[in-house]
Motif scaffolding. Structure first.
Motif, PDB file in Angstrom:
ATOM      1  N   SER A  18       0.939  -1.139  -0.008  1.00 56.38           N
ATOM      2  CA  SER A  18       0.083   0.165   0.045  1.00 56.38           C
ATOM      3  C   SER A  18       0.890   1.365   0.051  1.00 56.38           C
ATOM      4  CB  SER A  18      -0.867  -0.082   1.145  1.00 56.38           C
ATOM      5  OG  SER A  18      -1.863  -1.221   1.110  1.00 56.38           O
ATOM      6  N   ARG A  19       1.937   1.118   0.706  1.00 55.81           N
ATOM      7  CA  ARG A  19       2.802   2.206   0.722  1.00 55.81           C
ATOM      8  C   ARG A  19       3.235   2.714  -0.873  1.00 55.81           C
ATOM      9  NH1 ARG A  19       5.330   0.847   4.491  1.00 55.81           N
ATOM     10  NH2 ARG A  19       4.701   1.967   6.271  1.00 55.81           N
ATOM     11  N   MET A  73      -7.165  -1.028  -1.171  1.00 51.19           N
ATOM     12  CA  MET A  73      -8.145  -1.161  -0.019  1.00 51.19           C
ATOM     13  C   MET A  73      -7.466  -0.544   1.420  1.00 51.19           C
ATOM     14  SD  MET A  73     -10.886  -4.015  -0.876  1.00 51.19           S
ATOM     15  CE  MET A  73      -9.668  -5.279  -0.508  1.00 51.19           C
ATOM     16  N   LEU A  74      -6.264  -1.193   1.347  1.00 49.29           N
ATOM     17  CA  LEU A  74      -5.392  -0.843   2.836  1.00 49.29           C
ATOM     18  C   LEU A  74      -4.662   0.395   2.693  1.00 49.29           C
ATOM     19  CD1 LEU A  74      -4.575  -4.354   3.559  1.00 49.29           C
ATOM     20  CD2 LEU A  74      -6.701  -3.338   3.980  1.00 49.29           C
ATOM     21  N   THR A  75      -4.738   1.210   1.877  1.00 42.60           N
ATOM     22  CA  THR A  75      -4.122   2.593   2.115  1.00 42.60           C
ATOM     23  C   THR A  75      -4.372   3.301   3.123  1.00 42.60           C
ATOM     24  OG1 THR A  75      -5.727   3.458   0.429  1.00 42.60           O
ATOM     25  CG2 THR A  75      -3.734   3.013  -0.465  1.00 42.60           C
ATOM     26  N   PRO A  76      -5.741   3.240   3.940  1.00 42.87           N
ATOM     27  CA  PRO A  76      -5.915   3.753   5.196  1.00 42.87           C
ATOM     28  C   PRO A  76      -5.077   3.133   6.254  1.00 42.87           C
ATOM     29  CG  PRO A  76      -7.962   3.201   4.117  1.00 42.87           C
ATOM     30  CD  PRO A  76      -6.960   2.503   3.209  1.00 42.87           C
ATOM     31  N   ASN A  77      -4.333   1.992   5.937  1.00 42.84           N
ATOM     32  CA  ASN A  77      -3.468   1.565   6.900  1.00 42.84           C
ATOM     33  C   ASN A  77      -2.184   2.888   7.237  1.00 42.84           C
ATOM     34  OD1 ASN A  77      -4.573  -0.560   7.267  1.00 42.84           O
ATOM     35  ND2 ASN A  77      -2.951  -2.105   6.636  1.00 42.84           N
ATOM     36  N   LEU A  78      -2.143   3.558   6.091  1.00 44.56           N
ATOM     37  CA  LEU A  78      -0.965   4.630   6.155  1.00 44.56           C
ATOM     38  C   LEU A  78      -1.485   5.929   6.586  1.00 44.56           C
ATOM     39  CD1 LEU A  78       0.669   3.338   2.730  1.00 44.56           C
ATOM     40  CD2 LEU A  78       1.617   2.934   5.013  1.00 44.56           C
ATOM     41  N   TYR A  79      -2.678   6.115   6.449  1.00 44.92           N
ATOM     42  CA  TYR A  79      -3.151   7.593   6.709  1.00 44.92           C
ATOM     43  C   TYR A  79      -4.312   7.636   7.556  1.00 44.92           C
ATOM     44  CZ  TYR A  79      -1.668   8.413   1.823  1.00 44.92           C
ATOM     45  OH  TYR A  79      -0.781   8.481   0.737  1.00 44.92           O
ATOM     46  N   VAL A  80      -4.966   6.767   8.310  1.00 49.20           N
ATOM     47  CA  VAL A  80      -5.743   6.559   9.534  1.00 49.20           C
ATOM     48  C   VAL A  80      -5.497   6.103  10.490  1.00 49.20           C
ATOM     49  CG1 VAL A  80      -8.290   6.015  10.046  1.00 49.20           C
ATOM     50  CG2 VAL A  80      -7.815   6.478   7.678  1.00 49.20           C
ATOM     51  N   THR A  81      -4.970   4.511  10.419  1.00 46.95           N
ATOM     52  CA  THR A  81      -4.521   3.604  11.630  1.00 46.95           C
ATOM     53  C   THR A  81      -3.766   2.837  10.814  1.00 46.95           C
ATOM     54  OG1 THR A  81      -5.134   2.697  13.145  1.00 46.95           O
ATOM     55  CG2 THR A  81      -6.916   3.113  11.814  1.00 46.95           C
ATOM     56  N   LEU A 109      -9.286  -4.137  11.137  1.00 48.40           N
ATOM     57  CA  LEU A 109     -10.794  -3.948  11.465  1.00 48.40           C
ATOM     58  C   LEU A 109     -11.525  -4.157  10.122  1.00 48.40           C
ATOM     59  CD1 LEU A 109     -10.167  -0.446  13.101  1.00 48.40           C
ATOM     60  CD2 LEU A 109     -10.798  -2.823  14.367  1.00 48.40           C
ATOM     61  N   LEU A 110     -11.061  -4.039   9.060  1.00 49.68           N
ATOM     62  CA  LEU A 110     -11.835  -4.332   7.775  1.00 49.68           C
ATOM     63  C   LEU A 110     -11.976  -5.707   7.604  1.00 49.68           C
ATOM     64  CD1 LEU A 110     -12.854  -3.777   4.863  1.00 49.68           C
ATOM     65  CD2 LEU A 110     -10.475  -3.826   4.011  1.00 49.68           C
ATOM     66  N   PHE A 111     -10.875  -6.663   8.166  1.00 49.05           N
ATOM     67  CA  PHE A 111     -11.082  -8.230   7.870  1.00 49.05           C
ATOM     68  C   PHE A 111     -12.186  -8.617   8.913  1.00 49.05           C
ATOM     69  CE2 PHE A 111      -6.532  -7.940   6.229  1.00 49.05           C
ATOM     70  CZ  PHE A 111      -7.036  -7.670   5.152  1.00 49.05           C
ATOM     71  N   ILE A 112     -11.956  -8.286  10.153  1.00 51.31           N
ATOM     72  CA  ILE A 112     -12.902  -8.966  11.122  1.00 51.31           C
ATOM     73  C   ILE A 112     -14.428  -8.606  10.737  1.00 51.31           C
ATOM     74  CG2 ILE A 112     -11.147  -8.761  12.941  1.00 51.31           C
ATOM     75  CD1 ILE A 112     -12.589  -6.575  14.239  1.00 51.31           C
TER      76      ILE A 112
END
Length: 415
Positions: free
Chosen positions: A50-51, A74-82, A88-91
């Motif tokens: 994602s980075r 889809m996992l770019t919020p890992n870098l910008y949000v948390t 959290l998406l997977f669960i």
């Protein structure tokens, strides 16, 4: 009565979500405090990919990233949000699988309370909880597969086609459902137009509904494939699809073929042998699709179990001592749809479950000594893999022989 059903449904899914949130929190603490991390290595691979995407580069610059670019996007919020957004998406997908399972079970004739009990096989299963909370993305694909089956059950074929094309794009194994889905759609006609017999079944494959379904799913799959090919070139095609066709894990895995591939690793026939290994899978999937396509959840369960059991690579997820095995989740998400129609006694069911875990244990013991002690246990691992294949075959045969179709159940009710 309706309020009570909603409360029971809500309580089950609330508890399932709460348990997963607690384990995500535990994982954050464990990763910060312990040498042995809780988070799956693949989760860090997703984040690194994602980075690269956010920097306008290819996600395949991250070594071992062998997924569609959609996952990295889809996992770019890992870098910008948390950094825990992906978990959290997977669960969330994990719990939504339970919602879809409940809906499918009620459509297949179960009362809400019974549907909750069987969907709990997924929602409260330690295996599924562990996989999603460690950051593995299998729940996302399970959700796509289950929603495809739900839309087919509701005769929403165009929506199902979009979801099916997307699921095959995300991970190639749902392609094994294609023939069964085609047969299922072709037989969903008014009673006077249903096809029986071998040749009539194949003649029934040529109809408007089927053409629409595979046209739409093909547009989704090939559209995404072409778009990402133009963006990331050969790296996308190889890492996402071709790598899995030519992959040979010759160190150790559950596959009955691993020792043959290990011994022929330097042979000029190695690639050919690896491709030939797909033939038993293809033949068995073809036969089960013909035999069980009228009950699509059962058919997809058997096709997935066959694909995993006879695959040339079936590795343990993470450390060899761990039981978090993503391959088995591919058909575990379909098991709650099969269980209600099994006539197995509790004793028989527990016996099969114990037999299955015994097969894993017998494999894990020599695999541990190979990986951590450096001992030559290849032959023992191979024998254990063959035994595990036999055990899986026994379990599938027992499921088929004790399975009561909807027609049989309906007949018993009328008698």
């Amino acid at each position: 009565m309706i309020l009570w059903k909603l409360m029971k449904f809500g309580a089950l899914h609330s508890v399932a979500l709460a348990v997963r949130v607690v384990f995500v929190g535990y994982g954050i603490h464990r990763d910060a405090a312990a040498m042995v991390k809780y988070t799956d290595v693949d989760y860090h691979v997703f984040t690194d990919a994602s980075r690269f995407v956010t920097q306008g580069e290819s996600p395949y610059k991250r070594s071992t990233y062998r997924y569609t670019p959609l996952m990295a996007w889809m996992l770019t919020p890992n870098l910008y949000v948390t950094p825990h957004f992906g978990k959290l998406l997977f669960i969330t997908c994990d719990v939504l699988c339970g919602v879809v399972l409940h809906r499918l079970l009620t459509l297949r004739g179960l009362l809400s309370e019974a549907a909750c009990c069987f969907s709990a096989v997924w929602l409260l299963n330690p295996l599924t909880i562990g996989v999603s909370t460690r950051g593995n993305a299998e729940a996302l694909l399970s959700l796509l597969v289950l929603t495809t089956l739900l839309c087919l059950e509701l005769n929403r074929h165009l929506t199902a086609a979009v979801l099916y094309g997307l699921s095959v794009h995300m991970k190639i194994y749902p392609v094994t459902y294609g023939f069964a889905i085609a047969l299922s759609i072709s037989t969903q006609r008014p009673s006077g137009e249903q096809h029986t017999g071998f040749f009539r079944i194949f003649r029934g494959l040529f109809n408007k509904e089927l053409l629409q379904f595979f046209s739409v799913s093909g547009i989704v799959f090939f559209g995404l494939t072409l778009a990402f090919y133009f963006m990331y070139g050969w790296d996308f095609l190889y890492e996402t699809y071709l790598y899995h066709l030519t992959r040979r894990d010759i160190r150790h895995n559950f596959s009955p073929y691993f020792y043959m591939l290990y011994l022929t690793a330097e042979s000029e026939w190695s690639l050919v042998l690896g491709l030939v290994a797909f033939l038993p899978q293809a033949m068995l999937i073809f036969l089960t699709s013909l035999a069980f396509h009228t009950d699509l959840p059962l058919c997809c369960f058997l096709n997935t179990a066959i694909f995993v059991s006879f695959n040339k690579v079936c590795t343990s997820q993470g450390r060899v001592s761990s039981l978090w095995m993503q391959y088995f989740l591919w058909y575990l998400c379909l098991l709650p749809l099969v269980l209600p129609r099994l006539s197995l006694t509790l004793k028989q069911g527990l016996g099969l479950l114990l037999l299955w875990f015994t097969g894993q244990g017998l494999w894990l013991a020599p695999a541990y000594y190979l990986e951590f002690e450096g001992r030559n246990t290849f032959m023992f691992i191979w024998f254990a893999g063959l035994l595990f294949l036999i055990i899986n075959s026994i379990v599938m045969v027992q499921i088929v022989s004790h399975y009561k179709s909807e027609a049989v159940q309906r007949k018993k009710k009328t008698e």
